[in-house]
Design a protein around this motif. Structure first.
Motif, PDB file in Angstrom:
ATOM      1  N   GLU A 176       0.829  -1.207   0.000  1.00 32.30           N
ATOM      2  CA  GLU A 176       0.000   0.000   0.000  1.00 32.30           C
ATOM      3  C   GLU A 176       0.873   1.272   0.000  1.00 32.30           C
ATOM      4  OE1 GLU A 176      -3.181  -0.012  -0.404  1.00 32.30           O
ATOM      5  OE2 GLU A 176      -3.722   2.059   0.023  1.00 32.30           O
ATOM      6  N   LEU A 177       1.988   1.208   0.721  1.00 33.84           N
ATOM      7  CA  LEU A 177       2.865   2.380   0.792  1.00 33.84           C
ATOM      8  C   LEU A 177       3.797   2.475  -0.411  1.00 33.84           C
ATOM      9  CD1 LEU A 177       3.683   2.036   4.587  1.00 33.84           C
ATOM     10  CD2 LEU A 177       2.372   3.896   3.543  1.00 33.84           C
ATOM     11  N   GLY A 178       3.923   1.361  -1.146  1.00 30.74           N
ATOM     12  CA  GLY A 178       4.735   1.392  -2.360  1.00 30.74           C
ATOM     13  C   GLY A 178       6.207   1.129  -2.130  1.00 30.74           C
ATOM     14  N   LEU A 179       6.508   0.137  -1.289  1.00 30.81           N
ATOM     15  CA  LEU A 179       7.900  -0.230  -0.988  1.00 30.81           C
ATOM     16  C   LEU A 179       8.209  -1.621  -1.521  1.00 30.81           C
ATOM     17  CD1 LEU A 179       8.091   0.842   2.765  1.00 30.81           C
ATOM     18  CD2 LEU A 179       9.431   1.857   0.909  1.00 30.81           C
ATOM     19  N   ASP A 180       9.399  -1.786  -2.090  1.00 26.26           N
ATOM     20  CA  ASP A 180       9.884  -3.109  -2.476  1.00 26.26           C
ATOM     21  C   ASP A 180      10.084  -3.938  -1.205  1.00 26.26           C
ATOM     22  OD1 ASP A 180      11.241  -5.289  -3.569  1.00 26.26           O
ATOM     23  OD2 ASP A 180      13.156  -4.221  -3.631  1.00 26.26           O
ATOM     24  N   THR A 181       9.389  -5.065  -1.095  1.00 29.04           N
ATOM     25  CA  THR A 181       9.482  -5.844   0.150  1.00 29.04           C
ATOM     26  C   THR A 181      10.879  -6.421   0.362  1.00 29.04           C
ATOM     27  OG1 THR A 181       8.646  -7.790  -1.031  1.00 29.04           O
ATOM     28  CG2 THR A 181       7.049  -6.509   0.250  1.00 29.04           C
ATOM     29  N   ILE A 182      11.596  -6.716  -0.729  1.00 30.31           N
ATOM     30  CA  ILE A 182      12.926  -7.321  -0.578  1.00 30.31           C
ATOM     31  C   ILE A 182      13.890  -6.306   0.042  1.00 30.31           C
ATOM     32  CG2 ILE A 182      14.893  -8.329  -1.797  1.00 30.31           C
ATOM     33  CD1 ILE A 182      12.898  -9.387  -3.889  1.00 30.31           C
ATOM     34  N   SER A 183      13.958  -5.127  -0.556  1.00 28.36           N
ATOM     35  CA  SER A 183      14.874  -4.110  -0.014  1.00 28.36           C
ATOM     36  C   SER A 183      14.433  -3.648   1.371  1.00 28.36           C
ATOM     37  CB  SER A 183      14.959  -2.917  -0.974  1.00 28.36           C
ATOM     38  OG  SER A 183      15.735  -3.249  -2.103  1.00 28.36           O
ATOM     39  N   THR A 184      13.125  -3.532   1.572  1.00 27.29           N
ATOM     40  CA  THR A 184      12.630  -3.120   2.892  1.00 27.29           C
ATOM     41  C   THR A 184      13.067  -4.137   3.948  1.00 27.29           C
ATOM     42  OG1 THR A 184      10.709  -2.100   1.836  1.00 27.29           O
ATOM     43  CG2 THR A 184      10.559  -2.515   4.204  1.00 27.29           C
ATOM     44  N   GLY A 185      12.894  -5.421   3.629  1.00 26.67           N
ATOM     45  CA  GLY A 185      13.320  -6.461   4.568  1.00 26.67           C
ATOM     46  C   GLY A 185      14.815  -6.406   4.821  1.00 26.67           C
ATOM     47  N   GLY A 186      15.594  -6.189   3.777  1.00 24.62           N
ATOM     48  CA  GLY A 186      17.057  -6.116   3.932  1.00 24.62           C
ATOM     49  C   GLY A 186      17.470  -4.954   4.817  1.00 24.62           C
ATOM     50  N   CYS A 187      16.808  -3.821   4.646  1.00 26.50           N
ATOM     51  CA  CYS A 187      17.163  -2.629   5.438  1.00 26.50           C
ATOM     52  C   CYS A 187      16.762  -2.798   6.911  1.00 26.50           C
ATOM     53  CB  CYS A 187      16.468  -1.394   4.853  1.00 26.50           C
ATOM     54  SG  CYS A 187      17.185  -0.857   3.295  1.00 26.50           S
ATOM     55  N   ILE A 188      15.553  -3.310   7.139  1.00 28.83           N
ATOM     56  CA  ILE A 188      15.098  -3.452   8.533  1.00 28.83           C
ATOM     57  C   ILE A 188      15.917  -4.535   9.249  1.00 28.83           C
ATOM     58  CG2 ILE A 188      13.131  -4.085  10.004  1.00 28.83           C
ATOM     59  CD1 ILE A 188      11.282  -2.744   7.999  1.00 28.83           C
ATOM     60  N   ALA A 189      16.254  -5.608   8.531  1.00 28.82           N
ATOM     61  CA  ALA A 189      17.059  -6.670   9.155  1.00 28.82           C
ATOM     62  C   ALA A 189      18.423  -6.131   9.588  1.00 28.82           C
ATOM     63  CB  ALA A 189      17.229  -7.829   8.178  1.00 28.82           C
ATOM     64  N   TRP A 190      19.001  -5.298   8.736  1.00 29.12           N
ATOM     65  CA  TRP A 190      20.293  -4.695   9.091  1.00 29.12           C
ATOM     66  C   TRP A 190      20.144  -3.831  10.354  1.00 29.12           C
ATOM     67  CZ3 TRP A 190      21.220   0.595   9.276  1.00 29.12           C
ATOM     68  CH2 TRP A 190      22.548   0.974   9.499  1.00 29.12           C
ATOM     69  N   ALA A 191      19.074  -3.036  10.393  1.00 31.16           N
ATOM     70  CA  ALA A 191      18.854  -2.166  11.560  1.00 31.16           C
ATOM     71  C   ALA A 191      18.645  -3.003  12.823  1.00 31.16           C
ATOM     72  CB  ALA A 191      17.648  -1.257  11.305  1.00 31.16           C
ATOM     73  N   MET A 192      17.928  -4.133  12.675  1.00 30.18           N
ATOM     74  CA  MET A 192      17.698  -4.998  13.842  1.00 30.18           C
ATOM     75  C   MET A 192      19.013  -5.593  14.346  1.00 30.18           C
ATOM     76  SD  MET A 192      14.138  -6.928  12.832  1.00 30.18           S
ATOM     77  CE  MET A 192      12.681  -6.479  13.795  1.00 30.18           C
ATOM     78  N   GLU A 193      19.855  -5.992  13.424  1.00 31.12           N
ATOM     79  CA  GLU A 193      21.142  -6.559  13.852  1.00 31.12           C
ATOM     80  C   GLU A 193      21.987  -5.475  14.528  1.00 31.12           C
ATOM     81  OE1 GLU A 193      23.169  -8.986  10.994  1.00 31.12           O
ATOM     82  OE2 GLU A 193      24.787  -9.441  12.403  1.00 31.12           O
ATOM     83  N   CYS A 194      21.974  -4.279  13.947  1.00 34.51           N
ATOM     84  CA  CYS A 194      22.712  -3.168  14.571  1.00 34.51           C
ATOM     85  C   CYS A 194      22.191  -2.912  15.989  1.00 34.51           C
ATOM     86  CB  CYS A 194      22.544  -1.892  13.739  1.00 34.51           C
ATOM     87  SG  CYS A 194      23.472  -1.895  12.205  1.00 34.51           S
TER      88      CYS A 194
END
Ligand code: SF4
Length: 609
Positions: free
Chosen positions: A338-356
């Motif tokens: 709905e917001l218009g985000l690529d789920t693959i890149s979104t997942g990659g970015c959030i996963a990195w933030a979670m690990e950080c």
């Protein structure tokens, strides 16, 4: 030329002009259409050094010759531009119905150029094509707008939209269509947003000229029969791409907690049977598909409807974020769409933030109070919203993509940025799979799987082998799969159902009246692959071998659990695979196509040799 609509629509967003021009026959003979036509237009029309978000960048929307015909899976089209995420070549394929509708309206492609002074949408009704005011639609979600335009214009219009993420220039914004189909990767929705083009609405009532109708129907029917008789058809149609989740988990390739592992201890909760039983309502397919992989779902827990999740989304915003409830993943999927985000890149970015966050590199003040532990679904939902709207420090940071985010945060966090060429890696963990790792290293848009899905080959021949044959396999796949993007076809009938590749050349020959052999088609595909490589060389200063580096995780750290526990690929092995690959391609040791290679492929004059 038969098989083509015969016209290209050129839309100048700056001055509002909309003009038509003939589809150039010489170009489509050399580049076919779809991804190939897009690559040619990108090279010839977008000046060197263009700002991806500026008026000089263009967005090319191109169908293939088979698009909109009765050939199985002929519902694909391609979006090409200079990528705001990577600074290099971007090309994203999209299914649905728009590709057929566009050809029936009389257009093989749309060229979007310039920047509109105000939000607009492109209205196409056969020969009538114009820009219309979209100020009232700015800020709407992708599907809210699709629904509204269908109500206002008519149900038969096919609509493509961007969501708020495209408007806010999130670097990996996608384009949505048909309530769940996306052109996802590389920021094609970002470029549409930069042009202030909120939507495209198309209705067409024409047809496609066919050179040999009887011959074409014979080939198409045989291909359909092969799909309908495939052993895998029933299971594939029941589960779609989700079917591979359990296979990936068992084989240590399911991305888990930012790819720290390839196996998820809660995997069973997100496998296909659970998915089908808990939330799937019905099956959904693209135009002309004999094997619909789309699953339309409803989450009672959240009261939402969504197409999906499909495998990539399940991996990247499911196990990769530690989410183990299929309804949580469906909710995150629905938000991204709905917001218009690529789920693959979104997942990659959030996963990195979670690990950080878990490793103390990001603190709770920087996350805006979010407790970003893996598995915290509410934090994931909140962060998706923040990224799409560029809210807060972290939302704005992650909107730039994981490579840029890691560069800003520093403290060694680039070790956890799972990307190649600035694009977040899709959903196959490659600790112990040298062909698949090479496929990610060398994919023409960045770390995307759909150019060469070599993971099954790794497992069949020996996952850690380092051989010229493995590199050759990657090259071969990189010619076959992207070729189907040039023709306007889905690859899954071949990959999943075993539809023979020998169908394509006779189909194209009967359609166009031009004799094509399978070897001719592969030669064209190789030409396009090399053109996109030279595009990177032209656009990115110093481009070469270093841009093909693997994500550090897979060559520095062992997987933490599952069948690949303790295993990773040595840096030397990855570099050796790259050597084999360059040799096979006829590129020099820095990964640059040699003059002889460009000459052999008929590219020397185009690239100015
Ligand atoms: Fe579309 Fe899936 Fe069918 Fe391919 S298999 S054409 S992606 S519905």
């Amino acid at each position: 030329m038969n098989g083509y609509a015969g016209q290209i629509l050129r839309v100048n967003l700056t001055d509002g002009s909309v003009t038509k021009e003939p589809t150039p026959e010489q170009v489509i003979r050399q580049y076919l259409g779809g991804r190939g036509l897009g690559a040619y237009l990108l090279w010839t029309e977008v000046p060197q050094g263009a700002d991806p978000l500026g008026p000089e960048n263009k967005l090319f929307i191109s169908t293939g010759p088979l698009s909109g015909t009765l050939f199985p899976g002929a519902g694909k089209m391609d979006f090409t531009c200079k990528s705001p995420l990577t600074g290099g070549y971007a090309s994203a394929s999209m299914g649905g119905i728009l590709t057929a509708e566009l050809k029936y309206a009389g257009y093989d492609a749309i060229i979007l150029e310039g920047v509109s002074p105000k939000p607009v949408y492109l209205y196409i009704d056969d020969s009538k094509a114009e820009l219309r005011d979209a100020s009232l639609y700015w800020g709407l979600g992708s599907f809210a707008l699709e629904k509204r335009l269908k109500e206002e214009l008519g149900e038969e219009f096919q609509i493509a939209t961007i969501g708020p993420a495209g408007e806010k220039l999130v670097k990996y914004a996608c384009i949505n269509h048909d309530f769940g189909r996306q052109a996802g990767r590389g920021g094609v929705g970002t470029v549409m947003g930069a042009k202030r083009l909120k939507a495209i609405a198309v209705r067409g009532s024409g047809g496609i000229p066919i050179a040999d109708v009887a011959g074409f129907l014979r080939v198409a029917k045989e291909a359909y029969r092969a799909c309908k008789q495939a052993d895998m058809l029933a299971e594939w149609t029941r589960y779609g791409t989700m079917i591979v989740t359990s296979w990936c988990d068992e084989n240590g390739t399911l991305p888990t907690r930012n790819f720290q592992s390839g196996s998820f201890e809660h995997g069973l909760n997100i496998y296909a049977p659970t998915f089908r039983a808990k939330i799937v309502l019905t099956d959904k397919g693209c135009f002309g598909c004999p094997s619909p992989c789309g699953k339309y779902s409803h989450s009672p827990k959240y009261g939402i409807y969504v197409e999906g999740p499909e495998y990539e989304t399940n991996g990247m915003i499911g196990s990769n974020l530690g989410l183990s409830d299929i309804e949580d993943i469906a909710k995150a999927n629905q938000l991204c769409d709905e917001l218009g985000l690529d789920t693959i890149s979104t997942g990659g970015c959030i996963a990195w933030a979670m690990e950080c966050y878990e490793k103390g590199v990001l603190n709770r003040e920087q996350t805006g109070g979010l407790d970003l532990r893996f598995g915290n679904a509410e934090a994931v939902f909140a962060l998706i919203e923040q990224i799409a709207h560029r809210d807060g420090w972290l939302g704005n940071l992650l909107a730039e993509g994981v490579k840029q985010a890691a560069a800003e945060v520093g403290q060694g966090s680039d070790r956890w940025a799972i990307q190649v060429k600035g694009m977040e890696q899709s959903a196959y963990a490659t600790h112990d799979a040298t062909s698949m790792l090479l496929a990610y290293m060398t994919a023409d848009v960045g770390a995307h799987h759909n150019r060469a899905w070599a993971i099954t080959y790794d497992i069949a021949v020996g996952r850690d082998l380092v051989t010229p044959e493995k590199a050759a396999k990657v090259v071969d796949l990189q010619h076959i799969r992207p070729l189907l993007d040039c023709l306007g076809c889905c690859r899954l009938q071949w990959v999943e159902l075993g539809m023979p590749l020998t169908s394509y050349a006779p189909a194209l020959t009967a359609l166009t009246g031009v004799d094509y052999s399978w070897e001719d088609l592969l030669h064209i595909s190789e030409r396009i692959w090399n053109l996109t490589r030279i595009y990177w060389v032209r656009e990115v200063e110093g481009f070469g071998r270093a841009w093909d580096a693997p994500p550090r995780r897979f060559v520095e750290e062992p997987a933490s659990s599952g069948v690949t526990a303790g295993r990773f690929t040595s840096p030397e092995a990855a570099q050796q695979m790259l050597d084999f690959y360059y040799q096979r391609r006829g590129w020099d040791a820095n990964g640059i196509p040699t003059p002889e290679t460009l000459e052999r492929l008929g590219l020397a004059e185009l690239v100015g040799l």
